[in-house]
Write a protein that holds these residues in place. Sequence first.
Motif, short mmCIF file in Angstrom:
data_model
loop_
_atom_site.label_atom_id
_atom_site.label_comp_id
_atom_site.label_asym_id
_atom_site.label_seq_id
_atom_site.Cartn_x
_atom_site.Cartn_y
_atom_site.Cartn_z
N GLY A 1 -22.07 0.26 13.71
CA GLY A 1 -20.63 0.00 13.74
C GLY A 1 -20.16 -0.78 14.94
O GLY A 1 -19.04 -0.63 15.36
N ARG A 2 -21.06 -1.59 15.49
CA ARG A 2 -20.62 -2.46 16.58
C ARG A 2 -19.74 -3.53 15.98
O ARG A 2 -20.16 -4.27 15.10
N THR A 3 -18.52 -3.62 16.44
CA THR A 3 -17.63 -4.62 15.93
C THR A 3 -17.80 -5.88 16.76
O THR A 3 -17.51 -5.89 17.95
N PRO A 4 -18.31 -6.94 16.15
CA PRO A 4 -18.70 -8.14 16.89
C PRO A 4 -17.50 -9.01 17.25
O PRO A 4 -17.66 -10.06 17.79
N VAL A 5 -16.29 -8.55 16.94
CA VAL A 5 -15.12 -9.45 16.97
C VAL A 5 -14.22 -9.33 18.19
O VAL A 5 -14.57 -8.72 19.20
N PHE B 1 -18.83 7.43 18.69
CA PHE B 1 -20.08 7.94 19.22
C PHE B 1 -20.09 7.79 20.74
O PHE B 1 -20.44 8.71 21.48
N GLY C 1 -26.81 -3.63 14.17
CA GLY C 1 -25.43 -3.81 14.59
C GLY C 1 -24.47 -3.24 13.58
O GLY C 1 -23.55 -2.52 13.92
N GLU C 2 -24.71 -3.54 12.32
CA GLU C 2 -23.79 -3.06 11.31
C GLU C 2 -23.90 -1.56 11.14
O GLU C 2 -22.90 -0.86 10.97
N TYR D 1 -14.50 0.98 11.63
CA TYR D 1 -15.24 -0.27 11.51
C TYR D 1 -15.10 -0.79 10.10
O TYR D 1 -15.06 -0.01 9.14
N ARG E 1 -15.22 2.37 7.65
CA ARG E 1 -15.96 3.58 8.01
C ARG E 1 -15.77 3.84 9.50
O ARG E 1 -15.17 3.03 10.21
N LEU E 2 -16.24 4.97 9.96
CA LEU E 2 -16.06 5.30 11.38
C LEU E 2 -16.87 4.34 12.25
O LEU E 2 -17.96 3.95 11.88
N GLY E 3 -16.33 4.01 13.39
CA GLY E 3 -16.95 3.00 14.25
C GLY E 3 -17.73 3.58 15.40
O GLY E 3 -17.73 4.78 15.65
N ALA E 4 -18.39 2.70 16.11
CA ALA E 4 -19.31 3.10 17.18
C ALA E 4 -18.59 3.76 18.34
O ALA E 4 -19.12 4.64 19.01
N HIS F 1 -8.76 0.51 14.06
CA HIS F 1 -9.78 -0.53 14.18
C HIS F 1 -9.76 -1.15 15.57
O HIS F 1 -10.80 -1.35 16.19
#
Lengths: 254, 254
Positions: B245-249, A64, B241-242, A50, A58-61, A44
């Motif tokens: 998978g953009r993690t906003p944190v 990509f 965004g969701e 994500y 799930r897999l994150g950005a 993460h």
Amino acid sequence: MSQTVDRALSILPLLAEGPADLGQVADRLGVHKSTALRLLRTLHEHGLVYRQSDQRYRLGARLFALAQEAMENLDIREIAHPHLVRLNEQCGHTVHLAVHEENEVLYIDKVESRYPVRMYSRIGKPVAITVAAVAKLLLADLPEPERRALADKLDYPLYTARSTPNAAAFLRELEQVREQGWATDLGGHEESINCVAAPVRGADGRVVAAMSVSAPNVVVTADELLTLLPQVRRTADAISGEYSGRTPVKGTPA
Amino acid sequence: MSQTVDRALSILPLLAEGPADLGQVADRLGVHKSTALRLLRTLHEHGLVYRQSDQRYRLGARLFALAQEAMENLDIREIAHPHLVRLNEQCGHTVHLAVHEENEVLYIDKVESRYPVRMYSRIGKPVAITVAAVAKLLLADLPEPERRALADKLDYPLYTARSTPNAAAFLRELEQVREQGWATDLGGHEESINCVAAPVRGADGRVVAAMSVSAPNVVVTADELLTLLPQVRRTADAISGEYSGRTPVKGTPA
DNA sequence: CTGGTGCGTTGCACCTACTGCAACGTCCAT
DNA sequence: ATGGACGTTGCAGTAGGTGCAACGCACCAG
């Protein structure tokens, strides 16, 4: 080779199948929940994983982004060159590598014929887009509407009697090339010069480049040149494999 | 959280910049070569890293495959639904989610208006592609030749006096929608019904879905409905965004 | 309100398995 | 020949990863 990393990486294909919660991940890895939690946390932090609103992973950005960045920094020329040289050593003729860019097809690499009679071409020069074998391969891979739009925009200069005469003929030829997976130019640009060409494909199967072997009639006949087709295709496939990072080797664990 | 995995994953962005040999990787990780070797080997076994002919490492094809598979198994509907519900709770009107598929635009989710007067629509039903706000957004994102080809193929039924009359008018409207990033349908399908819509984008910026708020004139005027635009866009952006998978944190370590 | 279940999370003691070192093999250039 | 650069291997020491058990919390049923 490294257990911890091995486990962590095994999570990725698992999540590619769809979102999963901590328990599921732990089970399928065969480790304790706390262990899975730590691995997921690490993934993460690197953005590879994500956590969606329902707490499942799930897999994150980042994944990509990485794939894309790697794509952009991939230099086909660098990868292809040794293969082109090897093919040239085997057959002796001029070998070209070309890409499609902005409605043009450009030669980006070339290994000169070892015969005294050479054909003229220059790296970086746009090719005769309506007749060159490499151009046919590159354009044949475009989606139908774009192919059509481009074919309509082009001029069809009659370099020789065998040049492609118009958009309709060109589109017909592209369709054929698309199906057979290779292309030729038999005296369509200069009377006495023939080419055979094969496509280089990326990991997603799309044509990213095309390579060809060219030789004048005085050195080999068109029929003789055509016998090189399997060799040309093998070379193109080898480049495709390396470009798309397919590892041809030993077993990858399930 | 896990040192070994942390180090291994740090290799990926490093290789995304371009191929590197063992020494370079070890240096930039600040670890011994043997350690870097083992990490690279593990990454290699999972196909995330590929060893090219000159022995240098680069990112492997598996990365692309993973990203693609994750894409395919991503369900927009599942992700979008709670957002749609929230928007409906705020404004009370009917909220739709639509995607583009095979020359059609389909509603794939819907939250009913909480007003007594409702508009008719059904999940899974193709929308009026030449007038619906969501359709405009989805088609406006197509590459120019495809957009053109599709516009030519369509029928332009005159549902009302404000329906899009022909391909030329449609293409002009798509161009405008493309630039402003949102769309409306003001009585183009049924005299008394208006919509405002905004696009949902994937990680690569392409429009993967569109959502709209619809209401009949008897409940709110077109002007009143338009004041909801910012809210609609905010919701669409949240889904984007969701979905991507953009993690906003919090901070991800360098 | 209460007890139960299912989930993610934490602290800790044990010992696995990761680390760095040093030595070796190979390839190239000098 | 000789030196340097690089990938690779085996090994001893211990950093750090592991599983356990207990906790907090939310949800649900009685």
